[in-house]
Write an enzyme that holds these catalytic residues in place. Structure first.
Site, PDB file in Angstrom:
ATOM      1  N   ASP A 178       0.685  -1.199   0.123  1.00 16.59           N
ATOM      2  CA  ASP A 178      -0.034   0.136   0.109  1.00 16.59           C
ATOM      3  C   ASP A 178       0.730   1.299  -0.093  1.00 16.59           C
ATOM      4  O   ASP A 178       0.231   2.221  -0.365  1.00 16.59           O
ATOM      5  CB  ASP A 178      -0.920   0.270   1.223  1.00 16.59           C
ATOM      6  CG  ASP A 178      -0.148  -0.277   2.585  1.00 16.59           C
ATOM      7  OD1 ASP A 178       1.125  -0.450   2.401  1.00 16.59           O
ATOM      8  OD2 ASP A 178      -0.771  -0.221   3.645  1.00 16.59           O
ATOM      9  N   HIS A 179       2.167   1.217   0.426  1.00 17.62           N
ATOM     10  CA  HIS A 179       2.867   2.462   0.365  1.00 17.62           C
ATOM     11  C   HIS A 179       3.737   2.798  -0.639  1.00 17.62           C
ATOM     12  O   HIS A 179       3.517   4.047  -1.286  1.00 17.62           O
ATOM     13  CB  HIS A 179       4.103   2.261   1.663  1.00 17.62           C
ATOM     14  CG  HIS A 179       3.569   2.409   3.043  1.00 17.62           C
ATOM     15  ND1 HIS A 179       2.457   1.723   3.524  1.00 17.62           N
ATOM     16  CD2 HIS A 179       3.589   3.432   3.841  1.00 17.62           C
ATOM     17  CE1 HIS A 179       2.383   2.118   4.717  1.00 17.62           C
ATOM     18  NE2 HIS A 179       3.136   3.136   5.048  1.00 17.62           N
TER      19      HIS A 179
ATOM     20  N   ASP B 148       4.367  -0.880  11.163  1.00 22.74           N
ATOM     21  CA  ASP B 148       3.628   0.555  10.960  1.00 22.74           C
ATOM     22  C   ASP B 148       3.145   1.129  12.276  1.00 22.74           C
ATOM     23  O   ASP B 148       2.376   0.371  13.040  1.00 22.74           O
ATOM     24  CB  ASP B 148       2.617   0.452   9.689  1.00 22.74           C
ATOM     25  CG  ASP B 148       2.509   1.797   9.248  1.00 22.74           C
ATOM     26  OD1 ASP B 148       2.945   2.166   8.113  1.00 22.74           O
ATOM     27  OD2 ASP B 148       1.642   2.424   9.940  1.00 22.74           O
TER      28      ASP B 148
ATOM     29  N   ARG C 227      -0.326  13.079  10.136  1.00 22.27           N
ATOM     30  CA  ARG C 227       0.953  13.614  10.092  1.00 22.27           C
ATOM     31  C   ARG C 227       1.407  14.868   9.433  1.00 22.27           C
ATOM     32  O   ARG C 227       0.829  14.722   8.151  1.00 22.27           O
ATOM     33  CB  ARG C 227       2.254  12.862  10.089  1.00 22.27           C
ATOM     34  CG  ARG C 227       2.259  11.539  11.109  1.00 22.27           C
ATOM     35  CD  ARG C 227       3.377  10.812  11.119  1.00 22.27           C
ATOM     36  NE  ARG C 227       3.085   9.731  12.326  1.00 22.27           N
ATOM     37  CZ  ARG C 227       3.501   8.466  12.178  1.00 22.27           C
ATOM     38  NH1 ARG C 227       3.900   7.993  11.017  1.00 22.27           N
ATOM     39  NH2 ARG C 227       3.358   7.829  13.221  1.00 22.27           N
TER      40      ARG C 227
ATOM     41  N   SER D 198       7.061   7.524  12.818  1.00 22.26           N
ATOM     42  CA  SER D 198       7.026   6.111  12.309  1.00 22.26           C
ATOM     43  C   SER D 198       7.454   4.858  12.919  1.00 22.26           C
ATOM     44  O   SER D 198       8.512   5.241  13.835  1.00 22.26           O
ATOM     45  CB  SER D 198       7.126   6.063  10.737  1.00 22.26           C
ATOM     46  OG  SER D 198       8.660   5.534  10.605  1.00 22.26           O
TER      47      SER D 198
ATOM     48  N   ARG E 122       9.469   2.864  11.258  1.00 18.52           N
ATOM     49  CA  ARG E 122      10.418   2.300  10.209  1.00 18.52           C
ATOM     50  C   ARG E 122      11.824   2.215  10.762  1.00 18.52           C
ATOM     51  O   ARG E 122      12.518   3.042  11.727  1.00 18.52           O
ATOM     52  CB  ARG E 122      10.502   3.480   9.021  1.00 18.52           C
ATOM     53  CG  ARG E 122      11.027   4.903   9.693  1.00 18.52           C
ATOM     54  CD  ARG E 122      10.986   5.791   8.399  1.00 18.52           C
ATOM     55  NE  ARG E 122       9.682   6.200   8.016  1.00 18.52           N
ATOM     56  CZ  ARG E 122       9.244   7.440   7.717  1.00 18.52           C
ATOM     57  NH1 ARG E 122      10.160   8.384   7.318  1.00 18.52           N
ATOM     58  NH2 ARG E 122       8.130   7.570   7.483  1.00 18.52           N
TER      59      ARG E 122
HETATM   60  C1  MIC Z   1       4.376   6.739   8.113  1.00 13.07           C
HETATM   61  O1  MIC Z   1       2.948   6.886   8.327  1.00 13.07           O
HETATM   62  O2  MIC Z   1       5.209   7.441   8.735  1.00 13.07           O
HETATM   63  C2  MIC Z   1       4.547   5.158   7.606  1.00 13.07           C
HETATM   64  C3  MIC Z   1       5.046   5.308   6.339  1.00 13.07           C
HETATM   65  O3  MIC Z   1       3.303   4.521   7.430  1.00 13.07           O
HETATM   66  C4  MIC Z   1       5.549   4.604   8.589  1.00 13.07           C
HETATM   67  C5  MIC Z   1       6.262   3.393   8.150  1.00 13.07           C
HETATM   68  C6  MIC Z   1       7.221   3.527   7.266  1.00 13.07           C
HETATM   69  O4  MIC Z   1       8.086   4.496   7.192  1.00 13.07           O
HETATM   70  O5  MIC Z   1       7.454   2.569   6.298  1.00 13.07           O
HETATM   71  C7  MIC Z   1       4.972   4.297   9.842  1.00 13.07           C
HETATM   72  O6  MIC Z   1       3.923   4.860  10.299  1.00 13.07           O
HETATM   73  O7  MIC Z   1       5.337   3.437  10.718  1.00 13.07           O
HETATM   74 FE1  SF4 Z   2       0.126   5.159   5.056  1.00 10.31          FE
HETATM   75 FE2  SF4 Z   2       1.345   5.574   7.196  1.00 10.31          FE
HETATM   76 FE3  SF4 Z   2       0.076   7.617   5.870  1.00 10.31          FE
HETATM   77 FE4  SF4 Z   2      -1.336   5.524   7.313  1.00 10.31          FE
HETATM   78  S1  SF4 Z   2      -0.038   7.363   8.047  1.00 10.31           S
HETATM   79  S2  SF4 Z   2      -1.773   6.245   5.049  1.00 10.31           S
HETATM   80  S3  SF4 Z   2       0.216   3.806   7.021  1.00 10.31           S
HETATM   81  S4  SF4 Z   2       1.753   6.393   4.948  1.00 10.31           S
END
Ligand code: MIC
Ligand code: SF4
Length: 644
Positions: free
Chosen positions: A64-65, A119, A379, A535, A537
């Site tokens: 999905d990312h 995530d 965010r 996140s 990550r």
């Molecule tokens: C995000 O919203 O920052 C992400 C991208 O979903 C991350 C995961 C990632 O960096 O792949 C998260 O929330 O953990």
């Molecule tokens: Fe995707 Fe992270 Fe954004 Fe949710 S917050 S939509 S998991 S990138």
């Protein structure tokens, strides 16, 4: 003594530790989820453990990312994850099926179960009464292999909801209010439980918006009771059999409590550049809007998008605004298409994106220079949109939709009569984009498809007797993982290529950092409060590891990042006295004399600033198990040691 909802689930899953605040507890994990931006790494780590088939009740791999396929990298990673899933007993949700958290809530989540996901927004599952937590990929890999997930037993924070939302005020405004009250570090070390008469006025998707964005509080997770409303939701998903009732005991004891009166709430916005910089729309004023993005795992449910469609119906998006909409799942998208709401959205001039994270993680739709973008996301960290000076405001879908029409930030209450969208009695169920894992007999024949973008992850070595390093970076408070390891369309495709990613480490605040690491070698990062928020990550730990970072010395840490550092074999240290932060300057020569012994004995750590000629007392933020892990050089080495 009675128990809270979270304590009941913890008690039923605890394999080690004690249920006293701060104790290191090990939890049996029933379900896991991964997404593709963290999944490739998590599955490489899972492979390294040599476990043939996952030992969880259900593990699901979502794509999905990384769905902007500007080169071969993402498509190769998808094929890798698909083949790993098939081979190791993991369900696979194909690209196009939707955002992991939305789909998991609809199709797989079960009240009372434990879920960890690679995530940070995994707590979305708390909307149906799951104990759902974000974790680093390595922790998810361990859980898939049947190992426990370790956390420090959190405090319990009760959010007492009274009253009922007024028309045009939404679940997003509730969580924005909680963020305003508690701040982005207010939830650290806590589980947030929602209770009170207001709970029964909220649907499951509304509850999930709130638990999803509880991640922005820094909380371990957030949870709602599982009640008749949860039952109706699961029934409408054809999963009534998954329902159990869950509530806290009347004499449950909470460490903290706050009250939010829903009847008094008004539409709010989180202003640049932090989810807790919350103001009322009237305080922000009717600022001119350049872009509106509706979607993300926070606000892209069927009910959200039906309300948006009702607002857009018969109108045209303002000529100076670009409106994009990404439905959260194929189920949502399909239902909008069938009932005609999609036609209303298209007619109004919205740009429809695929069911994926998209602009939320900077995968396209970056706003114009200094552009004001209203987003229904969770965010708004600096630079995350892909436009360095973009001004991102987080708002409800209702505020976003009406502002897209007027071209200025507009209070949805000006629309007059509220739209009422009933919860469907049955959702459209079609799981044809989810592949079941291969049968035990066939799994050995599955070939793993590895593209050239997949590089080895960096190895770490056992902790040295003494660390000698330079303070190659000094940063302030609330540093996010988007600062440490940015994402976005240009970098995200390289999530399985740590050497390449390392060129962008801290590029949001200091583009020279990677070059300094290459020039000077071993380093220590110095930071302020809530370091590593955001996140899950693990790249925000693996990339610094690759660049030679030995320790991170800060005033305080965010939970998942701190665990990721220890997993990678990097020492997470906090100042004993916060005022010592100001004594160290970037480029000072530092030394951690006798550090191995100090960690072995669980004693205090001395950070010697050789340049200034002073000793600074610090503390390692590690459980006994984590100390052993860091001594071994990270979780993978430790697991290998444990397995002989
Ligand atoms: C995000 O919203 O920052 C992400 C991208 O979903 C991350 C995961 C990632 O960096 O792949 C998260 O929330 O953990
Ligand atoms: Fe995707 Fe992270 Fe954004 Fe949710 S917050 S939509 S998991 S990138």
């Amino acid at each position: 003594m009675g128990l809270t909802i979270a304590q009941k689930i913890i008690k039923a899953h605890m394999v080690s530790g004690e249920m006293t605040v701060g104790s290191d507890i090990g939890l049996k994990i029933d379900q896991t989820l991964t997404q593709d931006a963290t999944g490739t790494m998590a599955y490489l780590e899972f492979e390294a453990m040599g476990v043939p088939r996952v030992k969880t009740e259900k593990s699901v791999a979502y794509i999905d990312h990384n769905t902007l396929q500007t080169g071969f990298e993402n498509a190769d990673d998808h094929r890798f994850i698909q083949s790993v899933a098939k081979k190791h007993g993991i369900w696979y949700s194909r690209p196009g099926n939707g955002i992991c958290h939305q789909v998991h809530l609809e199709r797989f989540g079960i009240p009372g179960k434990t879920l960890i996901g690679s995530d940070s927004h995994t707590p979305t599952g708390g909307g149906i009464g799951m104990l759902a937590m974000g974790a680093g990929g390595l922790d998810v890999a361990v859980a898939m292999g049947g190992g426990p997930y370790y956390i420090s037993m959190p405090k319990m924070l009760r959010v007492n909801l009274t009253g009922k939302l007024r028309p045009w005020v939404s679940a997003k405004d509730i969580i924005l209010k909680v963020l305003q009250m508690l701040s982005v570090k207010g939830g650290v070390g806590k589980i947030v439980e929602y209770a009170g008469e207001g709970v029964k006025t909220l649907t499951v998707p509304e509850r999930a918006t709130i638990t999803n964005m509880g991640a922005e509080l820094g909380a371990t997770t957030s949870i709602f009771p599982s009640d008749e409303i949860t039952k109706a939701f699961l029934k409408a998903q054809g999963r009534e059999k998954d329902w159990i009732e869950l509530s806290s005991d009347p004499d449950a004891v909470y460490d903290e409590e706050i009250t939010v009166n829903l009847s008094e709430l008004e539409p709010l916005a989180a202003c640049p550049h932090s989810p807790d910089n919350v103001k009322s729309l009237s305080d922000v004023g009717p600022i001119k809007v350049d872009q509106v993005c509706i979607g993300s795992c926070t606000n892209s449910s069927y009910l959200d998008l039906m309300r948006v469609a009702a607002i857009l119906k018969g109108k045209t998006v303002h000529p100076d605004v670009s409106l994009s909409i990404a439905p959260g799942s194929k189920q949502v998208y399909n239902m909008l298409a069938k009932n005609g709401a999609l036609a209303d959205i298209i007619a109004a001039g919205a740009r429809i994106l695929e069911c994926a994270c998209g602009p939320c993680i900077g995968m396209g739709q970056s706003p114009n220079s200094a552009g004001v973008s209203l987003r229904t996301f969770n965010r708004n960290f600096e630079g995350r949109s892909g436009t360095a000076d973009g001004q991102i405001y987080l708002v409800s879908p209702e505020t976003a939709a009406v502002s897209a029409i007027t071209g200025v930030l507009t209070d949805p209450r000006t629309l007059g009569e509220p739209v009422s969208i009933p919860m469907p009695e049955s959702f459209l169920i079609n799981d044809n984009m989810v592949s079941a894992p291969e049968t035990a007999e066939k799994m050995d024949t599955v070939e793993i498809l590895r593209g050239p973008n997949i590089k080895e992850f960096p190895s770490s070595s056992p902790l040295q007797e003494t660390i000698t390093a330079k303070a190659l970076l000094k940063v302030g408070d609330n540093i996010t993982t988007d600062h440490i390891m940015p994402a976005g369309a240009k970098i995200l495709p390289f999530r399985s290529n740590i050497p390449y990613l390392s060129n962008f480490c801290f590029s949001v605040c200091d583009t020279e950092f990677p070059a300094r690491c290459k020039e000077y070698g071993p380093s220590i990062i110095v930071g302020g409060q809530n370091y590593g928020q955001g996140s899950s990550r693990e790249h925000a730990a693996l990339v610094p590891l690759y660049l030679g970072v030995k320790a991170v010395l800060v005033k305080s840490f965010a939970r998942i990042h701190c665990a990721n550092l220890a997993n990678a074999g990097i020492l997470p240290l906090v100042f004993k006295n916060e005022e010592d932060y100001s004594k160290i300057d970037q480029m000072d020569d530092l030394e951690l004399p006798g550090i191995r012994k100090a960690i072995e004995e669980g004693g205090d750590v001395i950070v010697r600033d050789v340049t200034k000629g002073i000793d600074i007392p610090a503390e390692a933020i590690l459980s006994k198990r984590q100390r052993e892990m860091v001594l071994a050089g990270g979780l993978l080495n430790y697991t290998r040691e444990q397995n002989g």
